[in-house]
Design an enzyme around this catalytic site. Structure first.
Site, PDB file in Angstrom:
ATOM      1  N   GLN A   1       8.544   1.581  -5.756  1.00  0.00           N
ATOM      2  CA  GLN A   1       8.608   2.848  -5.028  1.00  0.00           C
ATOM      3  C   GLN A   1       9.833   3.654  -5.439  1.00  0.00           C
ATOM      4  OE1 GLN A   1       8.232   1.885  -0.864  1.00  0.00           O
ATOM      5  NE2 GLN A   1       6.075   1.342  -1.065  1.00  0.00           N
TER       6      GLN A   1
ATOM      7  N   ASP B   1       3.878  -8.422  -1.895  1.00  0.00           N
ATOM      8  CA  ASP B   1       2.978  -8.151  -0.771  1.00  0.00           C
ATOM      9  C   ASP B   1       2.138  -9.378  -0.391  1.00  0.00           C
ATOM     10  OD1 ASP B   1       3.947  -5.596  -0.603  1.00  0.00           O
ATOM     11  OD2 ASP B   1       2.306  -4.690  -1.739  1.00  0.00           O
TER      12      ASP B   1
ATOM     13  N   ARG C   1      -0.251  -6.725   6.915  1.00  0.00           N
ATOM     14  CA  ARG C   1      -0.320  -7.991   6.161  1.00  0.00           C
ATOM     15  C   ARG C   1      -0.018  -9.206   7.056  1.00  0.00           C
ATOM     16  NH1 ARG C   1      -1.260  -5.626   1.264  1.00  0.00           N
ATOM     17  NH2 ARG C   1       0.142  -3.937   0.693  1.00  0.00           N
TER      18      ARG C   1
ATOM     19  N   SER D   1      12.102  -2.313  -7.288  1.00  0.00           N
ATOM     20  CA  SER D   1      11.195  -1.601  -6.382  1.00  0.00           C
ATOM     21  C   SER D   1      10.398  -0.555  -7.139  1.00  0.00           C
ATOM     22  CB  SER D   1      11.992  -0.920  -5.262  1.00  0.00           C
ATOM     23  OG  SER D   1      11.191   0.059  -4.629  1.00  0.00           O
TER      24      SER D   1
ATOM     25  N   ARG E   1       9.320  -9.295   7.496  1.00  0.00           N
ATOM     26  CA  ARG E   1       8.216 -10.244   7.276  1.00  0.00           C
ATOM     27  C   ARG E   1       8.682 -11.690   7.262  1.00  0.00           C
ATOM     28  NH1 ARG E   1       4.487  -6.650   3.122  1.00  0.00           N
ATOM     29  NH2 ARG E   1       3.490  -5.458   4.786  1.00  0.00           N
TER      30      ARG E   1
ATOM     31  N   LYS F   1      -4.602   0.344  -2.778  1.00  0.00           N
ATOM     32  CA  LYS F   1      -3.801   1.330  -2.056  1.00  0.00           C
ATOM     33  C   LYS F   1      -2.744   1.952  -2.971  1.00  0.00           C
ATOM     34  CE  LYS F   1      -1.111  -0.554   1.360  1.00  0.00           C
ATOM     35  NZ  LYS F   1       0.210   0.064   1.438  1.00  0.00           N
TER      36      LYS F   1
HETATM   37  C1  S3P Z   1       4.379  -0.409  -3.618  1.00  0.00           C
HETATM   38  C2  S3P Z   1       5.507  -1.083  -3.973  1.00  0.00           C
HETATM   39  C3  S3P Z   1       6.037  -2.224  -3.211  1.00  0.00           C
HETATM   40  C4  S3P Z   1       5.010  -2.798  -2.260  1.00  0.00           C
HETATM   41  C5  S3P Z   1       4.277  -1.728  -1.495  1.00  0.00           C
HETATM   42  C6  S3P Z   1       3.578  -0.770  -2.433  1.00  0.00           C
HETATM   43  C7  S3P Z   1       3.947   0.729  -4.437  1.00  0.00           C
HETATM   44  O1  S3P Z   1       7.157  -1.784  -2.458  1.00  0.00           O
HETATM   45  O2  S3P Z   1       5.613  -3.700  -1.366  1.00  0.00           O
HETATM   46  O3  S3P Z   1       3.312  -2.314  -0.637  1.00  0.00           O
HETATM   47  O4  S3P Z   1       2.798   1.182  -4.309  1.00  0.00           O
HETATM   48  O5  S3P Z   1       4.755   1.191  -5.274  1.00  0.00           O
HETATM   49  P1  S3P Z   1       8.655  -1.736  -3.105  1.00  0.00           P
HETATM   50  O6  S3P Z   1       8.584  -0.870  -4.265  1.00  0.00           O
HETATM   51  O7  S3P Z   1       9.529  -1.158  -2.043  1.00  0.00           O
HETATM   52  O8  S3P Z   1       8.991  -3.163  -3.404  1.00  0.00           O
END
Ligand code: S3P
Length: 426
Positions: free
Chosen positions: A168, A313, A386, A166, A344, A21
């Site tokens: 993201q 995750d 999850r 993070s 979670r 993903k």
């Molecule tokens: C992800 C980063 C993670 C992860 C999420 C997907 C990504 O989140 O938990 O399922 O694809 O960059 P965080 O960056 O907020 O930790």
């Protein structure tokens, strides 16, 4: 949808996993700003990556779905997006919302990003703060989505130290940097998944204290053909299921084995798991291999500190493994888990207690005493894919029947999960 799972004596077979993903979101987003056509093979049908495609379509990106999960994207370069005429619906997908906000912060049009109830409850100040420092005009709704972005012709580069590990947030800032004046630097003290920097081939420098990654407006965006590997985070549920339920073996070919994602393998091996890893000669920038797992006696472990972002995750399923391990499994430093698709920590503790587990809740984790026999009961998915899948695996190894409410949440990342479980059982 309500799903019932009964304890299993047989659990064996080969599974083709849905594509990763995290990589799928990025492959689509980056293809949309590359010059020319990109072909993404094995693009997942799961809801989250499909949310990314539908947002890109709303931004005027031509996307064609070909047979066999192939998606063809006509990239328009950095200036190819059109102003959307409605809010961009990111569904349940935090990655779509946070990465796309970075890409839209420096566009010459207004946009708005919305999500479902779960996504609208997740923290967004963590992206708004650095983007505002770059000159973006972002407004949140009490720290959350809906996110409104006003047109901004030029962002300015920043040097940003991530206050939270993070991927993201890191990716959001680096992507905004692709439209900024000067070179943007993101520094991370604790490594998080590195798909963005790998796939965009961004310059990275490492010291003993931190890793710094740069992006700028001249960095070329690679397009072309991408073969998406299987999702290691989906494999995680089947790995643990095979370790604690049935006969095994379970074979998982073509799984993404990016080292910033595979910390679970080290955790499970430390717990005593028998897992064979065969690396393939990957053609792309992401390592790929196959995994074979046998039922194995497990022992408790302590997981904390720098280990956490790599396994973030996988923690719901690690808790389930802990319930079937000798001794105590302790998890600390994982407060971030409270800000995922649901809280979670709360969901894991509540659900496993309902099955009879001895589990103590901490602000930043839990301690679970293993080998206390679990007995089927009714649990909630908390509308979190999850949690739904972790409880499905717990149900395979608990006695009696476990009922999972709103089990279709699994389709966010693994639509075939329940069919796969039932196939491996029979
Ligand atoms: C992800 C980063 C993670 C992860 C999420 C997907 C990504 O989140 O938990 O399922 O694809 O960059 P965080 O960056 O907020 O930790």
């Amino acid at each position: 949808m309500i799903q019932t799972i009964s304890s299993s004596t047989r659990f064996t077979g080969t599974v083709e996993l849905p594509a990763d993903k995290s990589i799928a979101h990025r492959a689509a987003l980056f293809a949309s700003i590359a010059d020319g056509v990109s072909t993404l093979h094995h693009f997942p049908a799961s809801a989250d990556p499909q949310s990314t495609l539908s947002c890109l379509r709303q931004l005027g990106v031509p996307i064609e779905n070909s047979p066999n999960h192939t998606v063809v994207i006509q990239g328009g370069g950095r200036h190819g997006f059109c102003a959307p005429n409605a809010p961009l619906d990111c569904g349940n997908s935090g990655t779509t919302m946070r990465l796309l906000t970075g890409m839209l912060a420096g566009q010459p049009f207004d946009s708005e990003l919305i999500g479902d109830a779960s996504l609208n409850a997740r923290p967004m100040r963590r992206i708004a703060a650095p983007l505002r420092a770059m000159g973006a005009r972002i407004s949140l709704t009490d720290g959350h989505a809906p996110i409104k972005i006003q047109r901004c012709e030029k962002l300015k580069a920043i040097d940003y130290r991530l206050p939270v590990a993070s991927a993201q947030v890191k990716s959001c800032v680096l992507l905004a940097g692709l439209w900024a004046d000067g070179s943007t630097t993101v520094r991370e003290a604790i490594p998080s998944r590195d798909h963005t920097e790998r796939m965009l081939r961004l310059p990275i420098s490492r010291s003993t204290q931190e890793c710094s990654i740069n992006s700028d407006a001249l960095h070329p965006i690679p397009g072309g053909t991408v073969i998406l590997p299987g999702d290691f985070s989906a494999a995680a549920f089947l790995l643990v299921a095979a370790l604690i339920a049935g006969t095994g073996p379970v074979h998982l070919p073509n799984v993404g084995l990016n080292p910033s994602r595979t910390g679970l393998l080290a955790v499970l091996k430390q717990m005593g798991a028998e897992i064979q890893v065969t690396a393939h000669n990957a053609s792309g920038v992401e390592p790929v291999g196959s995994l074979t797992v046998q039922r194995s006696p497990l022992r408790g472990v302590v997981i904390q500190g720098r280990q956490i972002p790599n396994i973030i995750d996988e923690i719901p399923i690690i808790a389930v493994a802990g319930a079937f391990a000798k001794g105590t499994t302790i998890l600390r430093d994982a407060t971030e888990l409270r800000y995922k698709e649901c809280d979670r920590i709360h969901a894991i503790v509540t659900n496993l207690r309902k099955l009879g587990a001895e589990i103590e809740e901490f602000k930043d984790g839990f301690a679970i005493t293993g080998m206390v026999p679990l007995k089927g009961n009714t649990v909630s998915s908390y509308d979190d894919h999850r949690i739904a899948m972790a409880m499905g695996v717990a149900g395979l190894a608990a006695s009696g029947t476990t009922t999972i409410q709103n089990a279709d949440a699994a389709s966010v990342s693994f639509p075939e999960f329940w069919d796969t479980i039932s196939r491996l059982q029979t």
